[in-house]
Design a protein around this motif. Structure first.
Motif, PDB file in Angstrom:
ATOM      1  N   MET A   1       1.037  -1.128   0.164  1.00  0.00           N
ATOM      2  CA  MET A   1       0.400  -0.085  -0.059  1.00  0.00           C
ATOM      3  C   MET A   1       0.787   1.240   0.327  1.00  0.00           C
ATOM      4  SD  MET A   1      -2.676   1.150   2.690  1.00  0.00           S
ATOM      5  CE  MET A   1      -2.374   1.849   4.191  1.00  0.00           C
ATOM      6  N   ALA A   2       0.294   2.448  -1.335  1.00  0.00           N
ATOM      7  CA  ALA A   2       1.676   4.201  -1.189  1.00  0.00           C
ATOM      8  C   ALA A   2       1.357   4.476   0.025  1.00  0.00           C
ATOM      9  CB  ALA A   2       1.765   3.832  -2.558  1.00  0.00           C
ATOM     10  N   ASN A   3       2.798   4.891   0.508  1.00  0.00           N
ATOM     11  CA  ASN A   3       2.333   5.440   1.953  1.00  0.00           C
ATOM     12  C   ASN A   3       2.285   6.341   1.362  1.00  0.00           C
ATOM     13  OD1 ASN A   3       1.859   6.030   5.017  1.00  0.00           O
ATOM     14  ND2 ASN A   3       1.554   4.514   5.160  1.00  0.00           N
ATOM     15  N   THR A   4       1.396   7.911   2.192  1.00  0.00           N
ATOM     16  CA  THR A   4       2.536   8.733   2.136  1.00  0.00           C
ATOM     17  C   THR A   4       4.587   9.458   2.759  1.00  0.00           C
ATOM     18  OG1 THR A   4       0.401   9.804   2.654  1.00  0.00           O
ATOM     19  CG2 THR A   4       2.275  11.443   3.410  1.00  0.00           C
ATOM     20  N   VAL A   5       5.411   9.964   1.975  1.00  0.00           N
ATOM     21  CA  VAL A   5       6.740   9.574   2.152  1.00  0.00           C
ATOM     22  C   VAL A   5       6.729  10.970   2.678  1.00  0.00           C
ATOM     23  CG1 VAL A   5       8.472  10.351   0.815  1.00  0.00           C
ATOM     24  CG2 VAL A   5       6.388   8.532   0.220  1.00  0.00           C
ATOM     25  N   LYS A   6       8.024  11.022   3.406  1.00  0.00           N
ATOM     26  CA  LYS A   6       8.289  12.341   3.948  1.00  0.00           C
ATOM     27  C   LYS A   6      10.049  13.002   3.241  1.00  0.00           C
ATOM     28  CE  LYS A   6      10.371  12.141   7.826  1.00  0.00           C
ATOM     29  NZ  LYS A   6      10.760  12.107   9.032  1.00  0.00           N
ATOM     30  N   TYR A   7       9.686  13.721   2.853  1.00  0.00           N
ATOM     31  CA  TYR A   7      11.215  14.774   2.286  1.00  0.00           C
ATOM     32  C   TYR A   7      11.935  15.543   3.182  1.00  0.00           C
ATOM     33  CZ  TYR A   7       9.489  12.114  -1.983  1.00  0.00           C
ATOM     34  OH  TYR A   7       9.168  10.909  -2.703  1.00  0.00           O
ATOM     35  N   GLU A   8      12.284  14.799   4.234  1.00  0.00           N
ATOM     36  CA  GLU A   8      13.361  15.983   4.796  1.00  0.00           C
ATOM     37  C   GLU A   8      14.998  16.254   4.474  1.00  0.00           C
ATOM     38  OE1 GLU A   8      12.657  16.453   8.674  1.00  0.00           O
ATOM     39  OE2 GLU A   8      12.382  14.574   8.680  1.00  0.00           O
ATOM     40  N   LEU A   9      14.615  17.206   4.548  1.00  0.00           N
ATOM     41  CA  LEU A   9      16.174  18.143   4.087  1.00  0.00           C
ATOM     42  C   LEU A   9      17.545  18.083   5.625  1.00  0.00           C
ATOM     43  CD1 LEU A   9      16.267  19.398   1.543  1.00  0.00           C
ATOM     44  CD2 LEU A   9      15.890  21.566   2.330  1.00  0.00           C
ATOM     45  N   SER A  10      18.579  18.137   5.380  1.00  0.00           N
ATOM     46  CA  SER A  10      19.332  17.927   6.276  1.00  0.00           C
ATOM     47  C   SER A  10      19.542  18.800   6.511  1.00  0.00           C
ATOM     48  CB  SER A  10      20.084  16.993   6.311  1.00  0.00           C
ATOM     49  OG  SER A  10      20.857  17.683   4.882  1.00  0.00           O
ATOM     50  N   GLU A  11      19.746  19.220   7.848  1.00  0.00           N
ATOM     51  CA  GLU A  11      20.414  21.169   8.348  1.00  0.00           C
ATOM     52  C   GLU A  11      21.145  21.559   7.906  1.00  0.00           C
ATOM     53  OE1 GLU A  11      19.595  20.876  13.092  1.00  0.00           O
ATOM     54  OE2 GLU A  11      21.006  22.427  13.276  1.00  0.00           O
ATOM     55  N   ASP A  12      22.103  21.004   6.769  1.00  0.00           N
ATOM     56  CA  ASP A  12      23.147  22.084   6.533  1.00  0.00           C
ATOM     57  C   ASP A  12      22.570  22.161   4.849  1.00  0.00           C
ATOM     58  OD1 ASP A  12      23.349  19.029   6.083  1.00  0.00           O
ATOM     59  OD2 ASP A  12      24.705  19.244   4.196  1.00  0.00           O
TER      60      ASP A  12
ATOM     61  N   ARG B   1       7.426   6.898   9.608  1.00  0.00           N
ATOM     62  CA  ARG B   1       8.208   7.976   9.633  1.00  0.00           C
ATOM     63  C   ARG B   1       7.190   9.348   8.694  1.00  0.00           C
ATOM     64  NH1 ARG B   1       8.888   3.423   5.632  1.00  0.00           N
ATOM     65  NH2 ARG B   1      11.001   2.802   6.677  1.00  0.00           N
ATOM     66  N   GLN B   2       6.715   9.519   9.265  1.00  0.00           N
ATOM     67  CA  GLN B   2       6.070  11.352   8.927  1.00  0.00           C
ATOM     68  C   GLN B   2       6.099  11.929   9.800  1.00  0.00           C
ATOM     69  OE1 GLN B   2       1.300   9.446   8.051  1.00  0.00           O
ATOM     70  NE2 GLN B   2       1.429  11.769   7.526  1.00  0.00           N
ATOM     71  N   TRP B   3       6.805  11.904  11.267  1.00  0.00           N
ATOM     72  CA  TRP B   3       7.353  12.488  11.808  1.00  0.00           C
ATOM     73  C   TRP B   3       8.255  12.012  12.856  1.00  0.00           C
ATOM     74  CZ3 TRP B   3       2.736   9.218  13.080  1.00  0.00           C
ATOM     75  CH2 TRP B   3       3.252   8.804  13.765  1.00  0.00           C
ATOM     76  N   ARG B   4       9.020  10.668  12.617  1.00  0.00           N
ATOM     77  CA  ARG B   4       9.875  10.245  13.171  1.00  0.00           C
ATOM     78  C   ARG B   4      11.128   9.786  12.330  1.00  0.00           C
ATOM     79  NH1 ARG B   4       7.766   8.820  18.226  1.00  0.00           N
ATOM     80  NH2 ARG B   4      10.715   8.473  18.124  1.00  0.00           N
ATOM     81  N   PRO B   5      12.510   9.866  12.738  1.00  0.00           N
ATOM     82  CA  PRO B   5      12.836  10.829  13.786  1.00  0.00           C
ATOM     83  C   PRO B   5      12.369  11.682  14.321  1.00  0.00           C
ATOM     84  CG  PRO B   5      14.429   9.205  12.379  1.00  0.00           C
ATOM     85  CD  PRO B   5      13.584   9.869  12.142  1.00  0.00           C
ATOM     86  N   THR B   6      11.826  11.823  16.185  1.00  0.00           N
ATOM     87  CA  THR B   6      11.834  13.380  16.463  1.00  0.00           C
ATOM     88  C   THR B   6      13.357  13.809  16.863  1.00  0.00           C
ATOM     89  OG1 THR B   6      11.159  12.234  19.010  1.00  0.00           O
ATOM     90  CG2 THR B   6       9.960  12.556  17.485  1.00  0.00           C
TER      91      THR B   6
END
Lengths: 455, 455
Positions: A1-12, B76-81
């Protein structure tokens, strides 16, 4: 099941500069005018209200403006914010569109407002200012500036529209938690406040009145400046961290938006997501549809007049050329309190006139419905303001479904709704109705616009 | 100026397994007993209430339990916190201590509760269950399970303590926003509810009564199971993602805690931060002081008796050996609604008895003061529950100042206070006072503990 995906940008990869749309505009903005003489004013006219660094940003046409390190140090506590591919929403809508949203609700104040509150407090602190005065309607801006004041050790006084002050004690508590003083407006503390109370002892206040009170306070004392949470160029500038991060995150996702959507009150979160993309469009000729979503009860961009008007009720601010419903216009009661301003950011008004963006007005019931659908599939409950952007994005996704086209839609989810549960309570209790402004009242307000020869 | 620093763990380092403290305990837990026969019960006795996968976790002594991929997809939507080094707090306290906090308020529900709500919904869904029934006091758990139900397409019914149902309409609205049904307890929907209403038509309800109602509902229908938001082993297990992430982030920071602090109601967020560290201590003999912070008004660990007791008021749950104030104990009104349970997680009670952790009770005024100080220097307004952990950490930091020792303190900030602004409003209005339980009432409740021969 395709799930919502987070794209997290690194702090730098958090932006080091703000992006200034003024550098890429095909035509410059109309200048602000003196409220009395109606002559164009220079930066020095704003000096009683703002520190010079912010005034320089207000009039700058430099494309990039460095974000000071102490501001980035605080941004870093919650930035970069996440960008999501809303796969569950896509499935729910059964749309071929790819929907992305940038989420600003992870800030300590729960919205995008600290993006500008933090630098505004920083520049005031740098200028030796010890006290900032502002107004707030629903309270999001007031609590964000209170947070920023706490971070930089600056006193913050907030004039809060009296009806909100009474109805939203929780917002006031948030400001007080951050150490700010929150005063019901109109108040006995200012000349204009006393004048209005003498004439209308039961006045509920308005954003325009609260601005007049704050401006009066700031103009009176050397150690005090004024701060505004939207509308002005430098405020929009600060919000461009949103769109710049989104561009990097969309690149991670391997997509580029065909459509960018934001909600508009004064225009700052919309500018935040849209301006960096609009700049790229203007420089590179890239095809892009940009859509501003506003409330039908306060439809500045779709029903306002593009004209010079005051930013406040008292007529003490410079005149700005913008889409306005008239500074005496009072919108009917509706729940997206952050979208109740009579005017629109001059820069957004300008690009609307240039045909660079589109605007759509939505009723509150359809927005709440979209917000609740969104909460159930994506898990995040949007602020009532943000539901306008959700609705705007959902509509575009449904058009894609109808047309069978797989467009890429990006919208800004500017804040969570945890402070706005009364609105949701009313919605579920069936107490909310669609509300539209009074056409006669609008015409009256527009009839009272200052007549400016320059137009 | 040294600023608060965020340690952001990349998504690929999110835990793949939960950590099970049972594997490292020097002595096993006392077994649960049948409420009627007082004989130890096997896993099958829990089958009417929970799906087998959760029961297996409840009794497991495996050190690591795989987190299913669909659960990680939502985590994954909010983790890792984020984990923060609270440099501004350190400066404010003028302490040589290095203070770190893990922040769980970034979840869509604003607290740590979704960490277990999501897997509980997942395992129920896997087992073909279509409806989950639970109870909620202040509403944090109910809204988190409502969120989880929405994510997995499971119906959620929440029995909410009547006094909270009336006083906290916003929590109910949150549950409804996620599509759950929220019922005031005691209700007419259950036998025990009707019985209590017949005797006490004006009953305000209690957590114990709401649990009885939910358990009764779950036991009646094959498609329905029960869910608990704290106390049980599998719930504590799910929360260990918090501590595991914190260990990785502390490693990034180049520090290892001397002191780990959490607040305790049923014990789950405390277990989340503390158990992975306690496991390392038990395996590696590392020196570590672990401190549970509880409310003086409901001081389970510091004033409760370690004895077999029911989890609910109706006496329908298995008997668990735990620190308890007696299942008929009613704590006085105070604002950390999530810390009002009469018992404590058996596993936390057990390690307290083994001398592996310490416990301290705090009054609400000192906690609110610590919370407001924290908000002003760190920018995040803590939930009233979380202020107990803040207070606990601040006290340790001040001891370091006095002793001139630079200890490393880690605490769990389990949620934001955006839903709890009434508490802050009352605090600023001077309406809050310290509250202590009634000693006579406590003795009465303790006198009514079931007499269990096995003890």
């Amino acid at each position: 099941m395709a799930n919502t995906v987070k794209y997290e940008l690194s702090e730098d990869r958090m932006p080091r500069q703000w992006y200034n749309l003024a550098a890429d505009l095909p035509e410059p903005l109309a200048p602000p005018l003196h409220p009395g003489t109606h002559q164009p004013i220079g930066p020095e006219a704003l000096e009683p209200l703002f520190p010079m660094a912010l005034i320089a940003q207000e009039v700058s046409t430099e494309r990039h403006i460095e974000i000071p390190e102490p501001v980035r140090d605080i941004y870093r506590q919650w930035r970069p914010t996440p960008l999501y591919r809303a796969r569950r929403l896509e499935r729910f809508l059964d749309t071929p569109a790819r929907i992305y949203y940038k989420y600003e609700g992870v800030s300590p104040a729960g919205s995008h407002k600290p993006n500008t509150a933090i630098p505004q407090a920083f520049y005031n602190k740098e200028a030796g200012i010890t006290r900032i005065v502002t107004e707030t309607g629903a309270g999001q801006w007031g609590s964000s500036l209170a947070l920023a004041g706490a971070m930089f050790g600056i006193e913050v006084d907030v004039y809060m529209v009296k009806v909100s002050f009474r109805q939203k004690p929780y917002r006031r508590a948030m400001m007080e938690a951050y150490g700010a003083r929150c005063v019901a407006s109109p108040s006995e503390e200012t000349e204009i406040g006393r004048k209005i109370l003498a004439e209308h002892p039961d006045s509920n206040g308005s954003l325009g009145i609260a601005i007049s009170e704050a401006v009066e306070q700031a103009a009176q004392r050397d150690d005090t400046k004024y701060a505004l949470g939207s509308v002005l160029n430098h405020v929009l500038l600060h919000q461009t961290v949103i769109g710049q991060e989104a561009m990097a995150q969309m690149e991670m996702a391997g997509d580029y938006p065909d459509i960018v959507v934001g909600c508009t009150g004064g225009g700052s979160n919309f500018a935040g997501i849209a301006f960096p993309y609009l700049g790229a469009k203007l420089r590179e000729g890239r095809d892009l549809y940009i859509k501003a979503c506003e409330p039908a009860a306060c439809p500045t961009l779709t029903r306002g007049k593009y004209a010079y008007d005051f930013g406040d009720t008292g007529g003490s601010t410079p005149l700005m050329k913008m889409h306005t419903l008239g500074s005496s216009f009072m919108p009917p009661g509706f729940h997206a309190g952050g979208l109740r301003y009579h005017g629109m950011a001059p820069m957004i008004s300008h690009i609307k006139e240039l045909g660079l963006i589109d605007a759509v007005a939505y009723q509150q019931l359809e927005c709440f419905k979209a917000g609740v659908d969104f909460a159930r599939v994506e898990g995040i409950l949007p602020a009532p303001e943000a539901t306008h952007a959700v609705k705007g994005a959902v509509d575009e996704a449904l058009k894609c479904k109808e047309a069978g086209t797989a467009k890429v839609i990006l919208f800004n989810l500017c804040g969570h709704g945890h402070f706005d549960m009364q609105a949701y309570t009313d919605y579920f209790a069936g107490k909310l109705t669609d509300v539209t402004y009074d056409e006669n009242e609008l015409q009256t307000a527009l009839g009272q616009l200052p007549s400016v020869a320059a137009e």
